[in-house]
Design a protein around this motif. Structure first.
Motif, PDB file in Angstrom:
ATOM      1  N   SER A 174     -10.881   7.108 -33.076  1.00  0.00           N
ATOM      2  CA  SER A 174     -11.336   8.480 -33.368  1.00  0.00           C
ATOM      3  C   SER A 174     -10.292   9.206 -34.186  1.00  0.00           C
ATOM      4  CB  SER A 174     -11.587   9.260 -32.076  1.00  0.00           C
ATOM      5  OG  SER A 174     -10.399   9.893 -31.634  1.00  0.00           O
ATOM      6  N   PRO A 176      -8.030  12.670 -34.718  1.00  0.00           N
ATOM      7  CA  PRO A 176      -7.413  13.519 -33.675  1.00  0.00           C
ATOM      8  C   PRO A 176      -8.174  14.832 -33.532  1.00  0.00           C
ATOM      9  CG  PRO A 176      -6.023  13.438 -35.647  1.00  0.00           C
ATOM     10  CD  PRO A 176      -7.201  12.579 -35.936  1.00  0.00           C
ATOM     11  N   SER A 217      -0.627  14.666 -28.349  1.00  0.00           N
ATOM     12  CA  SER A 217       0.482  15.499 -28.813  1.00  0.00           C
ATOM     13  C   SER A 217       0.157  16.943 -28.480  1.00  0.00           C
ATOM     14  CB  SER A 217       0.709  15.333 -30.322  1.00  0.00           C
ATOM     15  OG  SER A 217      -0.404  15.839 -31.037  1.00  0.00           O
ATOM     16  N   ARG A 228       3.146  12.351 -31.570  1.00  0.00           N
ATOM     17  CA  ARG A 228       2.264  11.889 -30.498  1.00  0.00           C
ATOM     18  C   ARG A 228       2.894  10.763 -29.702  1.00  0.00           C
ATOM     19  NH1 ARG A 228      -0.573   7.008 -32.746  1.00  0.00           N
ATOM     20  NH2 ARG A 228       0.096   6.991 -34.900  1.00  0.00           N
TER      21      ARG A 228
HETATM   22  P1  ADP Z   1      -1.455   3.788 -35.541  1.00  0.00           P
HETATM   23  O1  ADP Z   1      -1.995   2.825 -36.544  1.00  0.00           O
HETATM   24  O2  ADP Z   1       0.003   3.908 -35.537  1.00  0.00           O
HETATM   25  O3  ADP Z   1      -1.998   3.551 -34.167  1.00  0.00           O
HETATM   26  P2  ADP Z   1      -3.349   5.777 -36.419  1.00  0.00           P
HETATM   27  O4  ADP Z   1      -3.217   6.690 -37.576  1.00  0.00           O
HETATM   28  O5  ADP Z   1      -4.320   4.656 -36.534  1.00  0.00           O
HETATM   29  O6  ADP Z   1      -1.929   5.245 -36.013  1.00  0.00           O
HETATM   30  O7  ADP Z   1      -3.762   6.665 -35.204  1.00  0.00           O
HETATM   31  C1  ADP Z   1      -4.071   6.153 -33.994  1.00  0.00           C
HETATM   32  C2  ADP Z   1      -4.750   7.212 -33.138  1.00  0.00           C
HETATM   33  O8  ADP Z   1      -3.871   8.323 -32.965  1.00  0.00           O
HETATM   34  C3  ADP Z   1      -6.017   7.770 -33.740  1.00  0.00           C
HETATM   35  O9  ADP Z   1      -7.007   7.797 -32.738  1.00  0.00           O
HETATM   36  C4  ADP Z   1      -5.643   9.184 -34.149  1.00  0.00           C
HETATM   37  O10 ADP Z   1      -6.728  10.080 -34.003  1.00  0.00           O
HETATM   38  C5  ADP Z   1      -4.555   9.535 -33.176  1.00  0.00           C
HETATM   39  N1  ADP Z   1      -3.596  10.512 -33.690  1.00  0.00           N
HETATM   40  C6  ADP Z   1      -3.011  10.527 -34.904  1.00  0.00           C
HETATM   41  N2  ADP Z   1      -2.161  11.561 -34.988  1.00  0.00           N
HETATM   42  C7  ADP Z   1      -2.180  12.213 -33.793  1.00  0.00           C
HETATM   43  C8  ADP Z   1      -1.492  13.343 -33.253  1.00  0.00           C
HETATM   44  N3  ADP Z   1      -0.585  14.024 -33.943  1.00  0.00           N
HETATM   45  N4  ADP Z   1      -1.767  13.706 -31.981  1.00  0.00           N
HETATM   46  C9  ADP Z   1      -2.654  13.019 -31.258  1.00  0.00           C
HETATM   47  N5  ADP Z   1      -3.336  11.947 -31.701  1.00  0.00           N
HETATM   48  C10 ADP Z   1      -3.099  11.537 -32.962  1.00  0.00           C
END
Ligand code: ADP
Ligand code: MG
Length: 492
Positions: A174, A176, A217, A228
């Motif tokens: 999803s 954020p 976060s 986060r």
């Molecule tokens: P990664 O590949 O490092 O897991 P992603 O960009 O794919 O990073 O994000 C993974 C999840 O973290 C996604 O569901 C996204 O919505 C969520 N996410 C990204 N930034 C934040 C944030 N600042 N706070 C909370 N959730 C976040």
């Protein structure tokens, strides 16, 4: 449909010592694909088999074994993408994500990294009466599950069970877009409902077939996103809510003490009600992703996507809108009735050709209430839709009162039978014969002269008389008739 509400963010803010904070949550949901065979082998995906009995040479990563894509898993991912209004990518690729773990004999997991099969989409999440929020889907990709390490069966050794190794997962990521633990829980519930309607995942969290990595976060309202933390592998909706709450509190305390948040992976301990650090981003693996040379790019035809779309069942949002439109039930009732496809079908069978609001009331309050209390699913309901429909008919025709209908419901629940025949054989028919009711009223009045005096002075006391007459008639007297006759006899 409900327009996404712009609920004032203030209602979801968390009060800290130095002011308000806003929660930001994004979920990565791992959903086990419903399929007979694994993603790249013909082994069975059946749950609960004895250890290492569903392991082919491919799953065990014997040298020289080649993966062969199970196209049913591809179809399931496409159906799921269509179910969340997402773009389907006609070309996607499988990559190797390299890491070492005892339950991963290949030394890498095959996953879709750069080009997933499903791109951006969205899910409308119902929050309560008429309120909803639209949550963006970033992507859905296909990947293999790992095996299972077992550490609690021997004091000295660990065991590995590879039955799960190679089973297909969909990772549903999803954006954020979630702002409270309640929203996150409602989102998982809605997603699970959609998956079950489509039949692409059974959503069984107890078996681990649906589990979530929860990214949390906090920030001051209006600020950019904060750093986060990711809480790994949370396996119940209740725990997802609890993990978010305790993690938000932890981050707020650190920030209010002047500290900063380290981006890290954490684990939720439901027993202690806390999250614990697992590994930090600095220690994070370099997975050395690269396209799997054993697999061609995955190409699907638009015609196949169109055919899958045409064959999709009616989805929860459409069904909900139709229930509101065709049956006149409230948005909330329609939401409850469409949570499970089987429940919705049951309701429709009861409501067809009957007073739909009355039917909804009996299905939700009496039947669902009772099923939940006993922990029984709708498919094992002791009452059939025909029986409950028959009961609703008897109420509508005035043959039985609402109170007697509850007694009849009990009889049907525990003994079964035909509702109309039961009303006759047990003498449950509502008494509307005024002569019979008059007789009971006369008896009650004669036995309570003092109350009669009081009621004449204070007419609201008629309620007490109604109660007595109903009791004396075994609940079968028509309440309206009782009221009318009492008023006449008491002269009020
Ligand atoms: P990664 O590949 O490092 O897991 P992603 O960009 O794919 O990073 O994000 C993974 C999840 O973290 C996604 O569901 C996204 O919505 C969520 N996410 C990204 N930034 C934040 C944030 N600042 N706070 C909370 N959730 C976040
Ligand atoms: Mg991630």
């Amino acid at each position: 449909m409900n327009a996404p509400s712009k609920t004032p963010a203030s209602s979801k803010l968390i009060a800290g010592a130095t002011g308000d904070w806003e929660l930001v949550i994004g979920l990565e949901i791992h959903a086990q694909v419903t399929s007979e065979a694994k993603l790249f082998s013909g082994s069975s995906t059946a749950f609960g088999a004895s250890p290492n009995s569903h392991v082919s040479l491919v799953d065990a990563a014997m040298p020289g074994m080649l993966p062969v894509l199970n196209h049913e898993c591809v179809r399931q991912a496409i159906r799921t993408g269509l179910g969340v209004n997402a773009r389907i990518n006609l070309q996607s690729t499988f990559d190797r994500k390299n890491y070492f773990y005892p339950d991963l004999p290949q030394g890498y997991q095959i996953s879709q990294f750069k080009s997933p099969i499903v791109g951006e989409g969205e899910v409308v999440v119902d929050l309560g009466e008429g309120e909803s929020v639209t949550v963006g889907i970033e992507r859905i990709h296909l990947e293999q599950d790992a095996g299972k390490s077992i550490h609690d069966q021997d004091p000295k050794s660990s065991f590995v069970d590879l039955n799960r190794s190679g089973v297909a997962l969909m990772e549903i990521v999803s954006k954020p877009d979630l702002r409270s633990s309640d929203e996150a829980k409602a989102y998982v519930q809605k997603l699970r409902t959609i998956l079950r309607y489509i039949g692409s995942c059974d959503g069984d969290m107890e078996k681990g077939n649906l589990r979530a990595d929860v990214n949390v976060s906090v920030r001051r309202p209006g600020d950019p996103f904060g750093t986060r933390c990711e809480i790994k592998n949370v396996n119940s909706i209740r725990f997802i809510g609890q993990a978010i709450e305790v993690e938000a509190r932890r981050q707020i305390e650190i920030l209010e003490d002047g500290g900063s948040i380290d981006q890290e992976t954490r684990l939720f301990d439901p027993g202690k009600g806390e999250t614990r650090a697992m590994r930090s981003k600095e220690e994070a693996h370099d997975y050395r992703y690269f396209p799997d040379p054993d697999l061609l790019p995955l190409v699907v035809e638009q015609a196949e996507v169109d055919a899958l779309k045409a064959a999709l069942p009616e989805l929860p949002d459409e069904k909900k809108a139709r229930f509101i439109r065709d049956y006149g039930v409230t948005a909330y009732d329609a939401m409850v009735l469409t949570l499970e496809r089987e429940s919705a079908d049951f309701f429709e069978a009861v409501a067809k050709g009957r007073d739909a609001k009355l039917a909804a009331n009996w299905v939700i309050n009496e039947l669902f209430g009772r099923l939940n209390k006993q922990g029984v699913g709708i498919e094992d309901s002791p009452l059939s839709a025909d029986q409950l429909g028959g009961l609703v008919d008897l109420v509508t025709e005035g043959v039985i009162s609402g109170k007697i209908a509850k007694d009849l419901f009990e009889i049907l629940w525990s003994e079964g039978g035909d509702p109309r025949a039961l009303v006759e054989s047990r003498g449950l028919r509502q008494v509307t014969d005024t002569g019979a009711i008059e007789k009971v009223v006369d008896e009650v009045i004669a036995a309570n002269p003092d109350k009669v005096e009081q009621a004449r002075a204070k007419p609201t006391l008629i309620g007490w008389f109604v109660g007595q007459v109903m009791k004396a008639s075994g609940g079968k007297a028509n309440p309206q008739a009782v009221n009318d006759i009492l008023k006449a006899k008491l002269g009020i």
